[in-house]
Scaffold this active site. Structure first.
Site, PDB file in Angstrom:
ATOM      1  N   LYS A 139       0.875  -1.165   0.000  1.00 26.17           N
ATOM      2  CA  LYS A 139       0.000   0.000   0.000  1.00 26.17           C
ATOM      3  C   LYS A 139       0.910   1.213   0.000  1.00 26.17           C
ATOM      4  O   LYS A 139       1.629   1.469   0.972  1.00 26.17           O
ATOM      5  CB  LYS A 139      -0.914  -0.005   1.225  1.00 26.17           C
ATOM      6  CG  LYS A 139      -1.930   1.116   1.169  1.00 26.17           C
ATOM      7  CD  LYS A 139      -2.652   1.298   2.474  1.00 26.17           C
ATOM      8  CE  LYS A 139      -3.058   2.753   2.592  1.00 26.17           C
ATOM      9  NZ  LYS A 139      -3.450   3.120   3.942  1.00 26.17           N
TER      10      LYS A 139
ATOM     11  N   ASN B  94      -9.061   2.434   9.930  1.00 31.44           N
ATOM     12  CA  ASN B  94      -8.254   2.062  11.094  1.00 31.44           C
ATOM     13  C   ASN B  94      -8.755   2.775  12.358  1.00 31.44           C
ATOM     14  O   ASN B  94      -9.315   2.159  13.258  1.00 31.44           O
ATOM     15  CB  ASN B  94      -6.782   2.413  10.819  1.00 31.44           C
ATOM     16  CG  ASN B  94      -5.844   1.948  11.918  1.00 31.44           C
ATOM     17  OD1 ASN B  94      -6.260   1.435  12.948  1.00 31.44           O
ATOM     18  ND2 ASN B  94      -4.561   2.117  11.726  1.00 31.44           N
ATOM     19  N   THR B  95      -8.583   4.113  12.384  1.00 29.46           N
ATOM     20  CA  THR B  95      -8.834   4.866  13.614  1.00 29.46           C
ATOM     21  C   THR B  95     -10.244   4.649  14.172  1.00 29.46           C
ATOM     22  O   THR B  95     -10.411   4.490  15.385  1.00 29.46           O
ATOM     23  CB  THR B  95      -8.619   6.376  13.353  1.00 29.46           C
ATOM     24  OG1 THR B  95      -7.356   6.530  12.713  1.00 29.46           O
ATOM     25  CG2 THR B  95      -8.622   7.166  14.630  1.00 29.46           C
TER      26      THR B  95
ATOM     27  N   GLY C  33      -7.476   9.719   9.611  1.00 27.14           N
ATOM     28  CA  GLY C  33      -7.789   9.909  11.030  1.00 27.14           C
ATOM     29  C   GLY C  33      -8.798  11.005  11.328  1.00 27.14           C
ATOM     30  O   GLY C  33      -9.092  11.273  12.483  1.00 27.14           O
TER      31      GLY C  33
ATOM     32  N   ALA D  86      -9.120   5.820   4.172  1.00 29.19           N
ATOM     33  CA  ALA D  86      -8.896   6.967   5.064  1.00 29.19           C
ATOM     34  C   ALA D  86     -10.096   7.897   5.185  1.00 29.19           C
ATOM     35  O   ALA D  86     -10.829   8.135   4.225  1.00 29.19           O
ATOM     36  CB  ALA D  86      -7.693   7.804   4.623  1.00 29.19           C
ATOM     37  N   GLY D  87     -10.282   8.403   6.397  1.00 24.87           N
ATOM     38  CA  GLY D  87     -11.286   9.418   6.662  1.00 24.87           C
ATOM     39  C   GLY D  87     -12.624   8.881   7.130  1.00 24.87           C
ATOM     40  O   GLY D  87     -13.491   9.656   7.522  1.00 24.87           O
TER      41      GLY D  87
END
Lengths: 309, 252
Positions: free
Chosen positions: B91, B201-202, B152, B179-180
């Site tokens: 990635k 993830n976050t 994040g 992301a986001g």
């Protein structure tokens, strides 16, 4: 005879708890630097609850009393948690995940921070100490009680508190690298541990007295024990600078890196394997959790001795 | 779907910021993800303890170049990842801005060219820019990973119209929203729009209960995908009565 091996906070706490119960103890320590040498020395079970399970929070609740009864220098002024305005969602999250706090005006608790942070959380029950001074005091106390501290082979039943060095016997123990700074900023006056929340670079500042502050700490999933990285210094210093610009004029006294020994659940534990007792996996919680584990182990061993006699 | 690998789950998980590796493995299991990303720029070769724990999840590992700020750094990190993980998947993240963690499109294309010609199977973290997407495909990428919002930030799909356009522009390239994403509803929305998968993830790692949140996202991604396959009704400007008005009493 119990032979406690290890020269860090865990070994000292275990040897202390055993000897206080009248159990015969020797402490085997070499000259290596324990991870606890680099610790922050926060006794902050409430704040740790942000990522640690409730077992750690409740077991850590007695840590400040335990230390205060044995060593000088336990400062009970609580912890102040602050957040830069644009990350204020972090403070809400922190408040949701933890117990034992009140909303606080940072400038009232720490006048140096007046006007810099609108909101804060105050954990009044928390405390801090200087890890190195506390370990020296505990060691002297053991010597005064007649506990032999020496190098060499164990003569009794082994209680292994070697941290990362015990990895040869604990295959699921891993290192989580932590990097820290000590600065001298005599013009700044912070009287308690201050945590600055940030989504990527959280940091804490622990007063060490005489204008010195410990700034910590990174968390990197690696067992590389090498010197502190430039990135860590930049991140820690910029976080400290965000807390108070006065840190820009501080003198950098020390920069260090150590490996926190951790089990997969990041919870400190007592294990028994092949006749050897292990007290390990302290992770971020050495000064917080070693007393509780030491007392639990001492209870158990005292009971065993009584049953055997 | 992804370089010859078609996972059953369309959710991919990042492995950073969890309270512990134990919670991480439980969250991976609850998410039913089959692909997880791992960083190593900062951890280096010494991160074996953590890597062994995540390898035990049985998931396909997608190492990432998180934390790299130049093409050169990203290429070196990718080569190290190939050695450490024994996979040619990477990635590719080349960060252009330390604060927003926005991708640097120029360095991204440069690194993608080098890595693709070196036999890597590249998953580039990109913006919704169409020309950039074309350049990445030209470089040899067979997957694109447009951001929903800055890493994040939890803002969801910040440029929804642009993402619609991107989906329409690359009908045959697997597109993963990376992301986001902060909430399951945002992940469901991305899947309804026809994106092939979602990587996050976050939102899971920093939830009060990461394992339960992982399960929530698994359900949302599945629901969004099913809705896309079933065919969503179009929006209308007016309400449409389901019973004929003709013949009813006029009340006014």
């Amino acid at each position: 005879m119990f032979s406690v091996i290890g020269n860090g906070v865990t070994g000292l706490c275990v040897a202390s708890a055993l000897t206080e119960r009248g159990l015969p103890v020797e402490l085997l320590a070499d000259s290596s630097t324990p991870a606890s040498h680099w610790a922050g020395g926060m006794l902050a079970p409430g704040c740790e609850g942000e990522s640690a399970p409730s077992d750690v929070v409740s077991a850590g609740a007695g840590a400040a009393d335990w230390w205060a009864a044995r060593v000088p220098g336990v400062v009970r002024r609580g912890t102040l948690v602050v957040v830069p305005p644009r990350d204020s969602a972090e403070l809400d999250r922190f408040a949701r995940m933890t117990r034992g706090h009140d909303a606080a005006d940072p400038g009232i608790l720490e006048p140096e921070l007046a006007g810099r942070f609108a909101r804060g959380l105050y954990f009044p029950e928390e405390a801090h100490l200087d890890p190195r001074a506390a370990m020296t005091a505990l060691r002297d106390r053991l010597t005064a009680k007649g506990v032999p501290i020496r190098r060499g082979e164990p003569r009794g039943r082994v209680i292994d508190c070697r941290g990362m060095a015990a990895r040869d016997m604990l295959p699921d123990l891993r290192g989580v690298r932590g990097e820290m700074l000590i600065v001298e900023a005599p013009e700044l006056e912070l009287t308690r541990t201050v945590r600055l929340l940030h989504p990527r670079f959280p940091c804490y500042v622990v007063p060490r007295g005489q204008g010195r502050y410990m700034i910590g700490a990174t968390m990197v999933e690696t067992d590389d024990p090498g010197p502190i990285t430039a990135r860590a210094i930049m991140e820690l210093l910029s976080a400290a600078y965000a807390l108070h610009p006065g840190f820009a004029e501080a003198r950098l006294v020390e920069a260090g890196a150590g490996l926190r020994p951790a089990f997969p659940d990041n919870i400190p534990a007592i294990r028994e394997e092949r006749g050897r007792i292990h007290v390990n996996g302290m992770y971020r919680h050495g000064f917080l959790m070693a007393p509780a584990l030491a007392e639990a182990l001492a209870d158990r061993l005292q009971m065993e001795m009584r049953d055997a006699s | 779907m992804f370089y010859g690998f078609t996972p059953k789950s369309r959710l991919m998980l990042g492995t950073a910021q969890y309270p512990s590796p134990r919670v991480l493995s439980d969250a991976i299991a609850a998410s039913e993800a089959e692909i997880i990303t791992v960083s190593l720029r900062r951890e280096g070769a010494g991160g074996a303890g953590f890597r062994d724990l995540i390898k035990a999840s049985g998931c396909r590992l997608l190492p990432n170049t998180a934390g790299c700020h130049s093409a050169r750094e990203a290429v070196t990190t990718a080569q190290m990842a190939r050695e450490l993980f024994g996979t040619s998947w990477i990635k590719l993240e080349v960060i252009g801005h330390a604060d927003t963690l926005q991708p640097d499109p120029f360095a991204l294309v440069e690194a993608a060219r080098i890595l693709c010609s070196d036999g890597f199977e590249v998953f580039p973290y990109t913006t919704e820019d169409l020309i950039l997407g074309e350049k990445l495909i030209e470089a040899g990428c067979r997957v694109l990973m447009p951001w929903g919002a800055p890493i994040g930030s939890g803002q969801g799909l910040r440029h929804e119209d642009a993402l619609h356009t991107m989906r329409a522009h690359f009908p045959d390239i697997p597109l993963v929203i990376d992301a986001g994403i902060g909430a399951p509803s945002q992940a469901a929305k991305a899947m309804e729009m026809g994106f092939d998968a979602v990587l996050l993830n976050t939102a899971v790692a920093r939830a009060g209960d990461p394992v339960t949140m992982a399960r929530a996202f698994a359900g949302a991604v599945q629901a969004g995908r099913l809705a896309h396959e079933a065919g969503l009704m179009g929006r209308r400007d007016m309400a449409m009565a389901s019973t004929p008005i003709f013949g009813m009493a006029a009340l006014s």
